[in-house]
Design an enzyme around this catalytic site. Structure first.
Site, PDB file in Angstrom:
ATOM      1  N   LYS A 196       0.098   4.450  -0.085  1.00  0.00           N
ATOM      2  CA  LYS A 196      -0.519   5.497   0.427  1.00  0.00           C
ATOM      3  C   LYS A 196      -0.384   6.782  -0.398  1.00  0.00           C
ATOM      4  CE  LYS A 196       0.479   3.208   4.784  1.00  0.00           C
ATOM      5  NZ  LYS A 196       0.610   3.420   6.230  1.00  0.00           N
ATOM      6  N   SER A 240       3.991  -2.398  10.066  1.00  0.00           N
ATOM      7  CA  SER A 240       5.354  -2.219  10.189  1.00  0.00           C
ATOM      8  C   SER A 240       5.886  -3.655   9.905  1.00  0.00           C
ATOM      9  CB  SER A 240       5.660  -1.941  11.474  1.00  0.00           C
ATOM     10  OG  SER A 240       5.382  -0.788  12.005  1.00  0.00           O
ATOM     11  N   GLU A 266      -5.183  -5.236  10.760  1.00  0.00           N
ATOM     12  CA  GLU A 266      -4.193  -4.510  10.914  1.00  0.00           C
ATOM     13  C   GLU A 266      -4.331  -3.609  12.017  1.00  0.00           C
ATOM     14  OE1 GLU A 266      -2.146  -3.114   6.844  1.00  0.00           O
ATOM     15  OE2 GLU A 266      -3.705  -1.889   7.253  1.00  0.00           O
ATOM     16  N   HIS A 279      -9.204   0.857   5.075  1.00  0.00           N
ATOM     17  CA  HIS A 279      -7.929   1.026   5.732  1.00  0.00           C
ATOM     18  C   HIS A 279      -8.056   1.836   6.985  1.00  0.00           C
ATOM     19  CE1 HIS A 279      -3.855   2.321   6.455  1.00  0.00           C
ATOM     20  NE2 HIS A 279      -3.322   1.121   5.877  1.00  0.00           N
ATOM     21  N   GLY A 326       2.836   2.052  10.590  1.00  0.00           N
ATOM     22  CA  GLY A 326       3.680   3.186  10.413  1.00  0.00           C
ATOM     23  C   GLY A 326       4.347   3.323  11.806  1.00  0.00           C
ATOM     24  N   ASN A 366       0.830  -1.032  -0.017  1.00  0.00           N
ATOM     25  CA  ASN A 366       0.106   0.086   0.078  1.00  0.00           C
ATOM     26  C   ASN A 366       0.851   1.349   0.018  1.00  0.00           C
ATOM     27  OD1 ASN A 366      -1.772   2.013   0.682  1.00  0.00           O
ATOM     28  ND2 ASN A 366      -2.263   1.484   2.542  1.00  0.00           N
ATOM     29  N   GLU A 392      -6.468   4.559   8.175  1.00  0.00           N
ATOM     30  CA  GLU A 392      -6.074   5.771   7.994  1.00  0.00           C
ATOM     31  C   GLU A 392      -7.391   6.446   7.168  1.00  0.00           C
ATOM     32  OE1 GLU A 392      -2.531   5.519   5.614  1.00  0.00           O
ATOM     33  OE2 GLU A 392      -1.593   4.820   7.708  1.00  0.00           O
TER      34      GLU A 392
HETATM   35  C1  PEP Z   1      -0.551  -0.165   5.697  1.00  0.00           C
HETATM   36  O1  PEP Z   1      -0.443   0.948   5.528  1.00  0.00           O
HETATM   37  O2  PEP Z   1      -1.496  -0.732   5.766  1.00  0.00           O
HETATM   38  C2  PEP Z   1       0.451  -0.397   6.882  1.00  0.00           C
HETATM   39  C3  PEP Z   1       0.558  -1.725   7.287  1.00  0.00           C
HETATM   40  O3  PEP Z   1       1.710   0.261   6.900  1.00  0.00           O
HETATM   41  P1  PEP Z   1       3.033   0.077   7.662  1.00  0.00           P
HETATM   42  O4  PEP Z   1       3.625  -1.085   7.132  1.00  0.00           O
HETATM   43  O5  PEP Z   1       3.895   1.385   7.318  1.00  0.00           O
HETATM   44  O6  PEP Z   1       2.986  -0.199   9.028  1.00  0.00           O
END
Ligand code: PEP
Length: 249
Positions: free
Chosen positions: A11, A213, A167, A95, A173, A9, A97
């Site tokens: 973003k 992460s 998630e 998601h 992040g 992803n 976010e």
């Molecule tokens: C994501 O945006 O779905 C995500 C898991 O981000 P990150 O891997 O940077 O934690």
């Protein structure tokens, strides 16, 4: 046997030129990868560049969001049919976010998932708890609610075409990954929700990705868990080398 999915992803990162440069480096690094589906979700404006750059490879392209209507007065939105025409095969829905910053609700997740399925896209539907919710023992209640309101109204046939992504918001992040055991525990809980609503056959076939992460250093431990069917990767999917290392786990 559930086929692994490794999804990136991006973003709000990468212009079209940056997208092409990424694929020039990434393609040869994953040319031999046949053990998983590889998906990359760039921003809307870079979808076409990604589709063109991945043509003839096993890399599929996804979008990061979709609207549930087919067309209309919805400024700034993009329909599922438009994504299909642009060459997308997957779409990320719900998601954290989008839930946090743009007011996305479980009801919207359901509408978007249905619209994506109707257009032939594979929805990657995200669920997960925040840190305060985990710390106050609400993880299962949150996952149960997100599942019930966001997915339980699908038909079994529709449900058989989705991918779920667990998630935990506190791991996105932040550099703080859920341990493989903790992630697997949440996956088991979600699979149980799926079994109760859609039956053992559908729940046994459901692919549940972990996101939060994920990096080349921790992918091995995560994928060693039979409950983890793949990963959704943010930051580490932006560099061709690190995302290829995750794909080639
Ligand atoms: C994501 O945006 O779905 C995500 C898991 O981000 P990150 O891997 O940077 O934690």
């Amino acid at each position: 046997m559930r086929r692994a999915v490794i999804a990136g992803n991006w973003k709000m990162h990468k212009t079209q030129a940056e997208t092409r440069a990424f694929f020039d480096r990434f393609r040869p690094l994953v040319a031999g990868a046949q053990h998983c589906e590889i998906v990359i979700a760039p921003p809307f404006t870079s979808l076409t560049a990604a589709v063109e750059s991945s043509r003839g490879t096993a890399i599929a392209i996804g979008a990061q969001d979709v609207h549930w209507e087919t067309q209309g007065a919805f400024t700034g939105e993009v329909s599922a049919g438009m994504l299909v025409e642009a060459g997308c095969r997957y779409v990320i829905i719900g998601h954290s976010e989008r839930r946090q910053h743009f007011g996305e609700t479980d009801e919207w997740v359901l509408r978007k998932t249905r619209a994506a399925l109707a257009a032939g896209l594979v929805p990657i539907v995200c669920v997960g708890e925040t840190l305060p919710q985990r710390e106050t023992g609400q993880t299962e209640a949150v996952l149960e609610r997100q599942f019930r309101l966001g997915l339980a109204a699908l038909t079994v046939e529709e449900f058989s075409r989705i991918i779920l992504a667990y998630e935990p918001v506190w791991a996105i992040g932040t550099g703080r990954t859920a341990t493989p055991e903790l992630a697997a525990e949440a996956h088991r809980f979600l699979r149980e929700q799926a079994a109760e609503k859609f039956g053992r056959t559908a729940s046994g076939a459901l692919r549940i990705l972990y996101g939060g992460s994920v990096k080349p250093e921790n992918i091995g431990g995560l994928m060693a868990q039979p409950e983890i069917d793949g990963v959704l990767v943010g930051g580490a999917s932006l560099e061709a080398e690190s995302f290829a290392a995750i794909v080639n786990f």
